[in-house]
Write a protein that holds these residues in place. Structure first.
Motif, mmCIF file in Angstrom:
data_model
loop_
_atom_site.group_PDB
_atom_site.id
_atom_site.type_symbol
_atom_site.label_atom_id
_atom_site.label_comp_id
_atom_site.label_asym_id
_atom_site.label_seq_id
_atom_site.Cartn_x
_atom_site.Cartn_y
_atom_site.Cartn_z
ATOM 1 N N ILE A 1 6.306 35.708 47.363
ATOM 2 C CA ILE A 1 7.757 35.643 47.532
ATOM 3 C C ILE A 1 8.217 34.342 46.886
ATOM 4 N N GLY A 2 9.181 34.444 46.002
ATOM 5 C CA GLY A 2 9.657 33.254 45.310
ATOM 6 C C GLY A 2 10.507 32.377 46.223
ATOM 7 N N VAL A 3 10.401 31.075 46.038
ATOM 8 C CA VAL A 3 11.189 30.129 46.830
ATOM 9 C C VAL A 3 11.808 29.094 45.897
ATOM 10 N N ALA A 4 13.113 28.902 46.050
ATOM 11 C CA ALA A 4 13.811 27.818 45.352
ATOM 12 C C ALA A 4 14.562 27.007 46.396
ATOM 13 N N VAL A 5 14.419 25.708 46.351
ATOM 14 C CA VAL A 5 14.990 24.830 47.372
ATOM 15 C C VAL A 5 15.981 23.874 46.723
ATOM 16 N N VAL A 6 17.163 23.763 47.335
ATOM 17 C CA VAL A 6 18.141 22.764 46.901
ATOM 18 C C VAL A 6 17.851 21.476 47.665
ATOM 19 N N GLY A 7 17.310 20.491 46.975
ATOM 20 C CA GLY A 7 16.889 19.242 47.615
ATOM 21 C C GLY A 7 15.380 19.132 47.599
ATOM 22 N N SER A 8 14.880 17.929 47.510
ATOM 23 C CA SER A 8 13.439 17.704 47.418
ATOM 24 C C SER A 8 12.742 18.036 48.735
ATOM 25 N N LEU A 9 11.636 18.768 48.645
ATOM 26 C CA LEU A 9 10.869 19.105 49.844
ATOM 27 C C LEU A 9 10.208 17.849 50.413
ATOM 28 N N PRO A 10 10.493 17.491 51.672
ATOM 29 C CA PRO A 10 9.913 16.268 52.233
ATOM 30 C C PRO A 10 8.447 16.413 52.622
ATOM 31 N N PHE A 11 8.052 17.634 53.017
ATOM 32 C CA PHE A 11 6.650 17.862 53.391
ATOM 33 C C PHE A 11 6.366 19.354 53.332
ATOM 34 N N THR A 12 5.245 19.710 52.766
ATOM 35 C CA THR A 12 4.828 21.107 52.662
ATOM 36 C C THR A 12 3.350 21.137 52.302
ATOM 37 N N THR A 13 2.676 22.201 52.711
ATOM 38 C CA THR A 13 1.253 22.332 52.377
ATOM 39 C C THR A 13 1.062 22.951 51.002
ATOM 40 N N LEU A 14 2.134 23.407 50.369
ATOM 41 C CA LEU A 14 2.030 24.022 49.056
ATOM 42 C C LEU A 14 1.940 22.965 47.969
ATOM 43 N N THR A 15 1.381 23.344 46.826
ATOM 44 C CA THR A 15 1.376 22.428 45.692
ATOM 45 C C THR A 15 2.802 22.252 45.190
ATOM 46 N N PRO A 16 3.137 21.088 44.626
ATOM 47 C CA PRO A 16 4.511 20.824 44.189
ATOM 48 C C PRO A 16 5.030 21.810 43.158
ATOM 49 N N THR A 17 4.113 22.479 42.430
ATOM 50 C CA THR A 17 4.542 23.395 41.368
ATOM 51 C C THR A 17 4.742 24.822 41.858
ATOM 52 N N ALA A 18 4.514 25.089 43.134
ATOM 53 C CA ALA A 18 4.629 26.458 43.643
ATOM 54 C C ALA A 18 6.069 26.848 43.947
ATOM 55 N N VAL A 19 6.947 25.873 44.088
ATOM 56 C CA VAL A 19 8.326 26.110 44.518
ATOM 57 C C VAL A 19 9.282 25.498 43.501
ATOM 58 N N THR A 20 10.353 26.215 43.197
ATOM 59 C CA THR A 20 11.417 25.645 42.373
ATOM 60 C C THR A 20 12.244 24.686 43.220
ATOM 61 N N VAL A 21 12.466 23.502 42.703
ATOM 62 C CA VAL A 21 13.228 22.487 43.431
ATOM 63 C C VAL A 21 14.411 22.035 42.582
ATOM 64 N N VAL A 22 15.597 22.089 43.166
ATOM 65 C CA VAL A 22 16.785 21.522 42.532
ATOM 66 C C VAL A 22 16.991 20.147 43.155
ATOM 67 N N ARG A 23 16.607 19.129 42.434
ATOM 68 C CA ARG A 23 16.623 17.774 42.981
ATOM 69 C C ARG A 23 18.049 17.227 43.071
ATOM 70 N N LEU A 24 18.361 16.631 44.210
ATOM 71 C CA LEU A 24 19.657 16.014 44.438
ATOM 72 C C LEU A 24 19.477 14.494 44.478
ATOM 73 N N PRO A 25 20.224 13.737 43.686
ATOM 74 C CA PRO A 25 20.037 12.277 43.612
ATOM 75 C C PRO A 25 20.649 11.563 44.817
ATOM 76 N N ALA A 26 19.991 11.699 45.961
ATOM 77 C CA ALA A 26 20.548 11.167 47.204
ATOM 78 C C ALA A 26 20.683 9.644 47.176
ATOM 79 N N ARG A 27 19.673 8.963 46.658
ATOM 80 C CA ARG A 27 19.753 7.500 46.611
ATOM 81 C C ARG A 27 20.905 7.048 45.712
#
Length: 329
Positions: free
Chosen positions: A264-290
């Motif tokens: 099942i595909g997963v895309a997340v808006v915002g950086s994942l803070p913790f997950t057991t998956l490899t960083p390349t398994a999920v699409t991430v739309v990074r938000l420049p919070a800092r």
């Protein structure tokens, strides 16, 4: 109109030193001369009302956020603190738990303690700033609007929702769900609208209401609605998570069901803070919070030091990090 930062750069001093010069505080003759010369060259004139208010205010800024446990807001707070500290200000962090009553209490404290200004991620669309703004103290909205004519720094939320969904479409997914925060929160609604726009373009016959779930912006919210989606007679083959913690909750449930990406595909808006998956398994739309925190703090300090230009809103761009695996791969 020149800003205090431009004066500081030309004079070779910090913005705090410029502020001290124009507020009659102790600064060396050499620096005072340099600041006043730079101000004259740039035709900088501090706002008299702001200067009067500044003398009555402490060198403390309130940062009011809805969830201190969310790493997104923690990262934003770091940006605020970096800028404020450099300018000689302290930051008081106030966690509202997205409760309007707690938020109102903190805003009253900002008034009673004569804080210099407030940076606010509103708890809801019913946030009341009337009394705070009546004191003349500046407020900068972050992450979401307030309905007031004040400065703001926000993300391109609709674009983020579109980018996350489009990436899943291009990866080969067809029945794409969306889980997001409370509908009355601007960020949740706009990201869902971005998802809707992509579905309408690629799958005009799809029923978006069947695949959309509003929840809390927390891990347990993500878990609950992901379970609902998997229980559908025709469950989705991918999901867009409207923030980082929703993404974590969704991934936890998918892992428990043996359906981790790319099943099942997963895309997340915002950086994942913790997950057991490899960083390349999920699409991430990074938000420049800092960067949001840095920008908001600079805008607030400009207001504190006399900037009286019309209210403005800064929209920050996001960055897409696509998953390497696809639905067909």
């Amino acid at each position: 109109m020149a800003t205090i930062y431009e004066v500081a750069k030309l004079a070779g001093v910090s913005p705090a030193t410029v502020s001290r010069v124009f507020n009659g505080m102790g600064v060396s003759d050499e620096k005072t001369l340099a600041v006043r010369d730079a101000a004259r060259q740039l035709k900088f004139t501090p706002n008299r009302t702001a200067r009067t208010l500044r003398r009555q205010a402490s060198e403390v800024i309130a940062l009011v956020i809805p969830d201190i446990e969310n790493p997104y807001f923690t990262e934003m707070a770091r940006g605020v603190e970096d800028v404020a500290s450099q300018a000689g200000y302290s930051v008081v962090l106030c966690n509202t738990d997205a409760q309007i009553e707690k938020e109102a209490t903190y805003l009253q404290i900002a008034i009673s303690e004569h804080m210099a200004g407030v940076i606010l991620a509103a708890a809801s669309d019913h946030t009341n700033l009337d009394e705070l703004l009546a004191t003349g103290r500046p407020v900068v909205a972050v992450d979401r609007g307030t309905g007031y004519d004040i400065d703001g720094v926000v993300m391109a939320n609709r674009t983020a929702g579109q980018a996350a969904t489009e990436n899943l479409v291009q990866a080969g997914y067809r029945r794409i769900a969306c889980i997001t925060g409370p509908q009355h929160i601007e960020t949740a609604y706009e990201r869902a609208q971005g998802w809707r726009a992509v579905l309408a373009r690629h799958f005009p016959d799809a029923d978006p209401d069947e695949l959309l779930r509003y929840s809390t912006f927390r891990v347990d919210g993500g878990r609950e609605v992901m379970e609902e989606l998997l229980a559908l007679p025709d469950p989705p083959d991918a999901v867009v998570a409207g923030n980082n913690l929703l993404g974590v909750g969704a991934i936890q449930v998918l892992t428990e069901h043996g359906m981790t990406p790319p099943k099942i595909g997963v895309a997340v808006v915002g950086s994942l803070p913790f997950t057991t998956l490899t960083p390349t398994a999920v699409t991430v739309v990074r938000l420049p919070a800092r960067h949001m925190g840095v920008t908001a703090a600079k805008m607030l300090l400009e207001r504190i030091n006399g900037d009286d230009q019309p209210a403005r809103t800064v929209v920050l761009r996001n960055e897409v990090q696509p998953a390497r695996a696809s639905a067909r791969g």
